[in-house]
Design a protein around this motif. Structure first.
Motif, PDB file in Angstrom:
ATOM      1  N   PRO A 152      -1.480  -5.310   7.102  1.00 25.56           N
ATOM      2  CA  PRO A 152      -0.766  -4.109   6.621  1.00 25.56           C
ATOM      3  C   PRO A 152       0.727  -4.238   6.863  1.00 25.56           C
ATOM      4  O   PRO A 152       1.155  -4.896   7.816  1.00 25.56           O
TER       5      PRO A 152
ATOM      6  N   ASP B  34       4.452   2.156  -3.757  1.00 28.05           N
ATOM      7  CA  ASP B  34       3.657   2.449  -2.558  1.00 28.05           C
ATOM      8  C   ASP B  34       2.409   1.574  -2.507  1.00 28.05           C
ATOM      9  O   ASP B  34       2.008   1.107  -1.434  1.00 28.05           O
TER      10      ASP B  34
ATOM     11  N   ARG C 124       1.992  -1.808   0.530  1.00 28.86           N
ATOM     12  CA  ARG C 124       1.329  -1.367   1.750  1.00 28.86           C
ATOM     13  C   ARG C 124       0.633  -2.512   2.474  1.00 28.86           C
ATOM     14  O   ARG C 124       0.267  -2.376   3.639  1.00 28.86           O
TER      15      ARG C 124
ATOM     16  N   VAL D 149       4.303   0.689   7.162  1.00 27.72           N
ATOM     17  CA  VAL D 149       3.170   1.572   6.899  1.00 27.72           C
ATOM     18  C   VAL D 149       2.488   1.970   8.204  1.00 27.72           C
ATOM     19  O   VAL D 149       2.149   3.132   8.420  1.00 27.72           O
TER      20      VAL D 149
ATOM     21  N   LEU E   9      -6.670   3.146   4.827  1.00 28.48           N
ATOM     22  CA  LEU E   9      -5.905   1.898   4.873  1.00 28.48           C
ATOM     23  C   LEU E   9      -6.784   0.756   5.373  1.00 28.48           C
ATOM     24  O   LEU E   9      -6.706  -0.371   4.866  1.00 28.48           O
TER      25      LEU E   9
ATOM     26  N   ILE F 187      -1.652   6.045   3.703  1.00 24.65           N
ATOM     27  CA  ILE F 187      -0.293   6.098   4.232  1.00 24.65           C
ATOM     28  C   ILE F 187      -0.071   7.442   4.899  1.00 24.65           C
ATOM     29  O   ILE F 187      -0.455   8.486   4.364  1.00 24.65           O
TER      30      ILE F 187
ATOM     31  N   TYR G 263      -3.893   6.239  -0.322  1.00 20.14           N
ATOM     32  CA  TYR G 263      -3.529   4.879   0.058  1.00 20.14           C
ATOM     33  C   TYR G 263      -3.659   4.646   1.564  1.00 20.14           C
ATOM     34  O   TYR G 263      -3.444   3.524   2.030  1.00 20.14           O
TER      35      TYR G 263
END
Length: 365
Positions: A327, A51, A55, A331, A301, A273, A271
Motif C-alpha cells: 500500500p 485515488d 493507493r 494511504v 484496503l 482510504i 477504496y
C-alpha cells in the motif's frame, strides 16, 4: 389561391443543430443537457482514477509498465491475466476471456488474452485479437511447489482481480461501479450554484398560451434541469401570476457541499482510504468522534492488497521475477522505507522496483 402547405423535414434541422420550433441552437433548447454537470463529472472522474491508481505501489514490474499503468488497467477492466510470450520474449498484463472449461469451484481452467481496446474495428486491433486468441493459457491459482517445465513458463497465466469476486468469475471495473456515485456528486455543485443564483427557489412565470412558453427560459422545461443549469424560471401555462414549483424552502449552499463531502467520503471508503465518514458535524468535532465516523476502512484496503500479494507470490513461484505490491505510504500514513517522508518517491524507477526491491514472502501481510 395557391396552396403553400408543406411538410418540412425536421431531421435536417436537428442534424444542423437547430430547434425547428424556436429556430435556436439545440444547446439552448428545453432538452439541453447540463454542460456544467458533465464537465464536473469529468473532473471528479479524474480524481477518482488518481485515488484508485495510487493507493498501491508495485515493485519489480516487468512488461515495461509502471505501477500507475497497471492499476489503470485494473481500474478500467477489473481483471487481468499475466503471462509470458515466448515469441515476443516479453511479459504482458492483458484482459482475458474464458477459453475452455471451469473447475469444481467455478474458476476458469484456461483463458486467452484479448486486446485492451477490445471492440475496436481498426486493422491493428484485429491482428492483435487474432494473435492473442490463439493463445490458450492454463490458469494457476496456487503457489508452484514442484519442479517447473517449459509448459509452466510459456503456457501458464495468473489472474489478477481488483477486488474480491462475487458469485461470477468476472468483476465490474471500478470505473463503472463508481460512475453512479460520481454522477450524483457532480449534481451537488450545480444545485449549489442554483441556490446561490435564486434565493427563492425555482419559480414560474405566467404565459398566455403554449406558444409563449419558448419565450420564457426554454432551457428550463423541468425543475431538475433548471436546477442543474442554474435557470431559476420555468414556463407555466395558466392564469396565476406567480407559482412556486418547490415548497419554498431553499437549501443553503453549505448543505449541498456537506452532501457532496459525505458522498466523497463514501467513495473513498470504497477504496479503503481514510475519510471523515458519511456524516460530519458542522460544529467542532472531537478526534474520537471523527475516528468513530470514519469507520473501519482498513479491511477494504486489505482486500485488494491480499489479492495483489497472493498474485505476486504465485507469479514469483513460476517466473521468479520478484514482483511485489505494497500500500502507498500516504494511504496508510506510515513511513515504511524510513526516508522521513510519508509518500512514495519514484527515484530512478522506484515504482518498478529498481531502487527499492521488496521480496515477497509466502504469506500475505
Amino acid at each position: 389561391m395557391a396552396n403553400n402547405a408543406k411538410l418540412p423535414d425536421f431531421s435536417t434541422f436537428f442534424q444542423a443543430g437547430i430547434d425547428p420550433k424556436t429556430g435556436l441552437p439545440l444547446k439552448f433548447g428545453a432538452g439541453a443537457k447540463c454542460v456544467l454537470k458533465e464537465d464536473l463529472k469529468k473532473f471528479l472522474r479524474l480524481i477518482d482514477e488518481q485515488d484508485a491508481v495510487n493507493r498501491y505501489v508495485w515493485y519489480n514490474l516487468p512488461a515495461n509498465i509502471t505501477s500507475q499503468e497497471l492499476e489503470r488497467m485494473l481500474y478500467y477492466k477489473g481483471q487481468l491475466c499475466f503471462f509470458y510470450d515466448k515469441d515476443l520474449e516479453e511479459f504482458y498484463f492483458m484482459p482475458y476471456a474464458l477459453d475452455g472449461t471451469i473447475d469444481f469451484y467455478g474458476r476458469y481452467n484456461t483463458v486467452h488474452p484479448v486486446p485492451m481496446t477490445s471492440g475496436s474495428d481498426d486493422k491493428g486491433n484485429k491482428a492483435q485479437a487474432q494473435y492473442l486468441a490463439e493463445k490458450k493459457l492454463k490458469c494457476v491459482y496456487g503457489i508452484k511447489m514442484d519442479e517447473l517445465n517449459s509448459e509452466d513458463i510459456t503456457g501458464s497465466t495468473v489472474l489478477l482481480h481488483d477486488y474480491t469476486k462475487q458469485l461470477s468469475q468476472t468483476i465490474l471495473p471500478r470505473a463503472s461501479v463508481n460512475d453512479p456515485l460520481i454522477d450524483v456528486m457532480a449534481e451537488c455543485i450545480p444545485f449549489m450554484r442554483t441556490a446561490l443564483i435564486s434565493s427563492t427557489g425555482i419559480n414560474g412565470i405566467r404565459v398566455q398560451d403554449a406558444d409563449q412558453q419558448a419565450n420564457v427560459a426554454d432551457a428550463a422545461r423541468s425543475v431538475e434541469n433548471a436546477a442543474l443549469t442554474g435557470k431559476p424560471w420555468v414556463p407555466i401555462v395558466g392564469n396565476i401570476e406567480f407559482q412556486e414549483l418547490t415548497n419554498g424552502q431553499l437549501g443553503k449552499a453549505e448543505e449541498y457541499m456537506l452532501a457532496m463531502q459525505s458522498l466523497d467520503n463514501l467513495r473513498l471508503s470504497g477504496y479503503g482510504i481514510d475519510n471523515g465518514g458519511l456524516f460530519e458535524k458542522k460544529a467542532h468535532e472531537l478526534q474520537s468522534e471523527a475516528d468513530l465516523n470514519g469507520g473501519p476502512v482498513g479491511l477494504v484496503l486489505q482486500d485488494g492488497l491480499s489479492i495483489r500479494q497472493n498474485f505476486c507470490n504465485i507469479v514469483n513461484s513460476i517466473w521468479g521475477i520478484g514482483i511485489w505490491c505494497e500500500p502507498a505510504e500516504n494511504v496508510i500514513g506510515a513511513d515504511k522505507d524510513g526516508d522521513g517522508l510519508v509518500y512514495d518517491r519514484n527515484i530512478e524507477g522506484q515504482s518498478s522496483g529498481v531502487e527499492n526491491t521488496v521480496d515477497g514472502g509466502q504469506e500475505n501481510e
